[in-house]
Design a protein around this motif. Structure first.
Motif: not given
Length: 149
Positions: A45-60
């Motif tokens: 019933x629930x999906x935890x989607x883990x992700x990364x963002x390439x870039x600065x803290x602001x872009x994250x």
């Protein structure tokens, strides 16, 4: 059996979301996002989607806001393409993998530097006692060997 289905659905959800993000969202805040993992609850019933963002803290931060805003659209996309009766809710969680990898790299670099310093100290060191402190059985001379035989 249930764990197998859970794993298959997790992989499928990861692919669906990654493909949808690859096509692009109409949100300029979304940066270069990589879906690293999806974990489903046992009841699917629930999906935890883990992700990364390439870039600065602001872009994250901007990408996190864009994903939060697009959660409903992404969930409906998952529902359409999965073909299951109950579509899992999606929760986007920033993956700390890059930060952890950087931390581990810095710890390894520090350990290597300390090892080099210790090796440098050991190169000029002398033994405190005998070079080989272990007692060895003495070798018998020829007369003693004849007596034992």
């Amino acid at each position: 059996m249930a764990g197998e289905r859970q794993g298959r659905l997790s992989d499928r959800v990861r692919v669906i979301i990654a493909e949808r993000l690859d096509k692009g969202l109409r949100d300029p805040r979304l940066g270069f996002v990589t879906i690293t993992d999806v974990r489903m609850t046992g009841d699917l019933q629930h999906a935890s989607v883990f992700y990364t963002v390439y870039g600065s803290d602001q872009e994250r931060a901007d990408s996190a806001a864009a994903l939060k805003a697009a959660t409903g659209m992404l969930r409906s996309e998952v529902g359409k393409r999965l073909g299951v009766r109950l579509v899992p809710t999606l929760e986007f969680i920033p993956d700390a993998l890059p930060e952890n990898a950087d931390h581990i790299s810095s710890l390894l670099r520090e350990a290597h530097e300390r090892d080099a310093a210790v090796a440098g100290l050991a190169a000029g060191a002398a033994y405190a006692g005998d070079e080989d402190p272990y007692v060895k059985p003495r070798e018998l001379d020829e007369d003693e060997a004849d007596e034992r035989a």
